[in-house]
Design an enzyme around this catalytic site. Structure first.
Site, PDB file in Angstrom:
ATOM      1  N   ASN A   9       0.915  -0.947  -0.230  1.00  0.00           N
ATOM      2  CA  ASN A   9       0.207  -0.130  -0.168  1.00  0.00           C
ATOM      3  C   ASN A   9       0.880   1.169   0.290  1.00  0.00           C
ATOM      4  O   ASN A   9       1.470   1.549   0.696  1.00  0.00           O
ATOM      5  CB  ASN A   9      -1.036   0.073   1.170  1.00  0.00           C
ATOM      6  CG  ASN A   9      -1.583   1.192   1.320  1.00  0.00           C
ATOM      7  OD1 ASN A   9      -2.013   2.283   0.264  1.00  0.00           O
ATOM      8  ND2 ASN A   9      -2.027   1.515   2.878  1.00  0.00           N
ATOM      9  N   TRP A  10       1.231   2.483  -0.729  1.00  0.00           N
ATOM     10  CA  TRP A  10       1.896   3.537  -1.014  1.00  0.00           C
ATOM     11  C   TRP A  10       1.398   4.661  -0.330  1.00  0.00           C
ATOM     12  O   TRP A  10       1.962   5.292  -0.497  1.00  0.00           O
ATOM     13  CB  TRP A  10       1.847   3.109  -2.837  1.00  0.00           C
ATOM     14  CG  TRP A  10       2.934   2.109  -3.570  1.00  0.00           C
ATOM     15  CD1 TRP A  10       3.703   0.850  -2.910  1.00  0.00           C
ATOM     16  CD2 TRP A  10       3.086   2.418  -5.180  1.00  0.00           C
ATOM     17  NE1 TRP A  10       3.607   0.310  -3.914  1.00  0.00           N
ATOM     18  CE2 TRP A  10       3.699   0.999  -5.233  1.00  0.00           C
ATOM     19  CE3 TRP A  10       3.148   3.006  -5.718  1.00  0.00           C
ATOM     20  CZ2 TRP A  10       3.833   0.866  -6.513  1.00  0.00           C
ATOM     21  CZ3 TRP A  10       3.244   2.762  -7.386  1.00  0.00           C
ATOM     22  CH2 TRP A  10       3.874   1.289  -7.480  1.00  0.00           C
ATOM     23  N   LYS A  11      -0.096   4.072   0.094  1.00  0.00           N
ATOM     24  CA  LYS A  11      -0.898   5.672   0.606  1.00  0.00           C
ATOM     25  C   LYS A  11      -0.469   6.626  -0.196  1.00  0.00           C
ATOM     26  O   LYS A  11      -0.815   6.778  -1.486  1.00  0.00           O
ATOM     27  CB  LYS A  11      -0.107   5.679   1.905  1.00  0.00           C
ATOM     28  CG  LYS A  11      -0.022   3.996   2.482  1.00  0.00           C
ATOM     29  CD  LYS A  11       0.324   4.331   4.352  1.00  0.00           C
ATOM     30  CE  LYS A  11       0.484   3.092   5.084  1.00  0.00           C
ATOM     31  NZ  LYS A  11       0.089   3.033   6.224  1.00  0.00           N
ATOM     32  N   HIS A  96      -9.486   0.677   5.465  1.00  0.00           N
ATOM     33  CA  HIS A  96      -7.698   1.254   5.581  1.00  0.00           C
ATOM     34  C   HIS A  96      -8.111   1.845   7.530  1.00  0.00           C
ATOM     35  O   HIS A  96      -8.665   2.737   6.770  1.00  0.00           O
ATOM     36  CB  HIS A  96      -7.012   1.952   5.140  1.00  0.00           C
ATOM     37  CG  HIS A  96      -5.587   1.565   5.709  1.00  0.00           C
ATOM     38  ND1 HIS A  96      -5.144   2.679   6.232  1.00  0.00           N
ATOM     39  CD2 HIS A  96      -4.565   0.685   5.496  1.00  0.00           C
ATOM     40  CE1 HIS A  96      -3.905   2.155   6.527  1.00  0.00           C
ATOM     41  NE2 HIS A  96      -3.327   1.132   5.533  1.00  0.00           N
ATOM     42  N   GLU A  98      -6.007   4.423   8.572  1.00  0.00           N
ATOM     43  CA  GLU A  98      -5.754   5.954   8.041  1.00  0.00           C
ATOM     44  C   GLU A  98      -7.395   6.617   7.675  1.00  0.00           C
ATOM     45  O   GLU A  98      -7.976   7.293   7.724  1.00  0.00           O
ATOM     46  CB  GLU A  98      -4.813   5.710   7.201  1.00  0.00           C
ATOM     47  CG  GLU A  98      -4.003   6.227   8.288  1.00  0.00           C
ATOM     48  CD  GLU A  98      -2.497   4.556   6.861  1.00  0.00           C
ATOM     49  OE1 GLU A  98      -2.533   6.053   5.322  1.00  0.00           O
ATOM     50  OE2 GLU A  98      -1.836   4.988   7.579  1.00  0.00           O
ATOM     51  N   GLU A 168      -5.053  -5.860  10.684  1.00  0.00           N
ATOM     52  CA  GLU A 168      -4.038  -3.762  10.200  1.00  0.00           C
ATOM     53  C   GLU A 168      -4.179  -3.872  12.723  1.00  0.00           C
ATOM     54  O   GLU A 168      -5.804  -2.681  12.339  1.00  0.00           O
ATOM     55  CB  GLU A 168      -4.028  -3.624   9.456  1.00  0.00           C
ATOM     56  CG  GLU A 168      -3.691  -3.492   8.500  1.00  0.00           C
ATOM     57  CD  GLU A 168      -2.737  -3.402   7.416  1.00  0.00           C
ATOM     58  OE1 GLU A 168      -2.433  -2.905   7.166  1.00  0.00           O
ATOM     59  OE2 GLU A 168      -4.047  -2.171   7.419  1.00  0.00           O
ATOM     60  N   GLY A 174       2.781   1.516  10.671  1.00  0.00           N
ATOM     61  CA  GLY A 174       3.738   3.159  10.546  1.00  0.00           C
ATOM     62  C   GLY A 174       3.968   3.418  12.162  1.00  0.00           C
ATOM     63  O   GLY A 174       5.325   4.617  12.069  1.00  0.00           O
ATOM     64  N   SER A 214       3.551  -2.699  10.338  1.00  0.00           N
ATOM     65  CA  SER A 214       5.706  -2.332  10.404  1.00  0.00           C
ATOM     66  C   SER A 214       6.380  -4.038   9.714  1.00  0.00           C
ATOM     67  O   SER A 214       6.774  -3.781  10.229  1.00  0.00           O
ATOM     68  CB  SER A 214       5.647  -2.573  11.501  1.00  0.00           C
ATOM     69  OG  SER A 214       4.808  -1.280  11.951  1.00  0.00           O
ATOM     70  N   GLY A 235       3.395  -1.593   4.601  1.00  0.00           N
ATOM     71  CA  GLY A 235       3.112  -0.292   4.249  1.00  0.00           C
ATOM     72  C   GLY A 235       4.405   0.278   3.709  1.00  0.00           C
ATOM     73  O   GLY A 235       5.050   0.406   2.311  1.00  0.00           O
ATOM     74  N   GLY A 236       4.749   1.087   4.864  1.00  0.00           N
ATOM     75  CA  GLY A 236       6.618   1.942   4.695  1.00  0.00           C
ATOM     76  C   GLY A 236       7.552   0.432   3.559  1.00  0.00           C
ATOM     77  O   GLY A 236       7.799   1.301   2.808  1.00  0.00           O
TER      78      GLY A 236
HETATM   79  C1  PEP Z   1      -0.665   0.284   5.801  1.00  0.00           C
HETATM   80  O1  PEP Z   1      -0.626   0.845   5.463  1.00  0.00           O
HETATM   81  O2  PEP Z   1      -1.474  -0.982   5.483  1.00  0.00           O
HETATM   82  C2  PEP Z   1       0.904  -0.925   6.329  1.00  0.00           C
HETATM   83  C3  PEP Z   1       0.555  -1.487   7.025  1.00  0.00           C
HETATM   84  O3  PEP Z   1       1.712   0.076   6.890  1.00  0.00           O
HETATM   85  P1  PEP Z   1       2.525  -0.267   7.444  1.00  0.00           P
HETATM   86  O4  PEP Z   1       3.626  -1.630   7.351  1.00  0.00           O
HETATM   87  O5  PEP Z   1       3.397   1.491   7.299  1.00  0.00           O
HETATM   88  O6  PEP Z   1       3.097  -0.101   9.143  1.00  0.00           O
END
Ligand code: PEP
Length: 252
Positions: A9-11, A96, A98, A168, A174, A214, A235-236
């Site tokens: 997920n590039w956000k 999600h 966010e 999640e 993050g 993460s 994500g990251g």
């Molecule tokens: C996400 O955005 O779905 C996520 C899990 O981010 P991260 O891996 O950065 O925690």
């Protein structure tokens, strides 16, 4: 046997040109490394066409990070599922954390989008997960169950093959804090149990449940070794091929 499904997920990262360069590099690296998991990337809307073009001929799936709950009309600034499909997008991430927290999306709204995505023939990754406060006050199961029942309301059994669930925990997204593989597996087992109650054991056993929060090259193997963890929503660590490649080849 559930096939591992790893998604990036590039956000709100990656311009169209950066996304295209990344996608071409990822497709090449994944093929060279013999990655045999199902791989998905979810770029921002405007980056999608460049990524679809760069991934032509590759099996990497392109997803959207969101969509509107209407087919078309006067919804300024929004994107309809038909527009995504026209670009070659097959899958959409919904719910999600966010979007739930910053844009106040609730289960009923997420459910309207999910039903429309299914009607339009798209696959959905439905995100669920608890905040730290909810976990610490013993509400983990209640939160997961409410999000599953609300998000999947009116979804027919035959449509469940188009649904992936991403667990999640909000406190792990993050933040660099990962749920332990044991904690994640137990939340996944609970989710599978809820799906068995809502649908059937067969559907629950076939359901792909990704873990997100993460995930990185160092923890992916231990997470994926757990019985109920079938993939990852990253994500990251999905923002560079250098970091994402070891995740999609965790089994090599
Ligand atoms: C996400 O955005 O779905 C996520 C899990 O981010 P991260 O891996 O950065 O925690």
């Amino acid at each position: 046997m559930r096939k591992a499904y790893i998604a990036g997920n590039w956000k709100m990262n990656m311009t169209p040109s950066a996304g295209a360069a990344y996608a071409a590099e990822l497709a090449k690296a994944a093929a060279e490394a013999g990655a045999d998991v199902k791989i998905m990337v979810a770029p921002p809307f405007v980056t999608i066409p460049a990524v679809v073009e760069a991934l032509r001929g590759s099996s990497i799936i392109v997803a959207a990070q969101n969509m509107n709950d209407h087919k078309s009309g006067a919804y300024t600034g929004e994107v309809a599922p038909e527009m995504l499909k026209d670009l070659g997008v097959t899958t959409v991430i919904l719910g999600h954390s966010e979007r739930r927290s910053y844009y106040k999306e609730d289960d009923a709204f997420i459910n309207r989008k999910l039903l429309l995505a299914l009607e339009e023939g798209m696959d959905v990754v439905l995100c669920v997960g608890e905040t730290l406060e909810e976990r610490e006050s013993g509400k983990l199961e209640e939160v997961l169950s409410t999000q599953l029942v609300g998000g999947l309301k009116d979804v027919k059994a035959e449509d469940m093959e188009h649904i992936t669930i991403a667990y999640e925990p909000v406190w792990a997204i993050g933040t660099g804090r990962t749920a332990t593989p044991e904690d994640a597996d137990s939340a996944h087992a609970f989710i599978r149990g809820q799906i068995a109650k809502m649908y059937s054991d067969d559907i629950a056993q076939k359901l792909i449940i990704q873990y997100g929060g993460s995930v990185n090259a160092s923890n992916v193997k231990a997470l994926m070794a757990k019985e109920n963890i079938d993939g990852a929503l990253v994500g990251g660590a999905s923002l560079s091929v250098e970091k994402f490649l070891p995740i999609i080849t965790y089994d090599k």
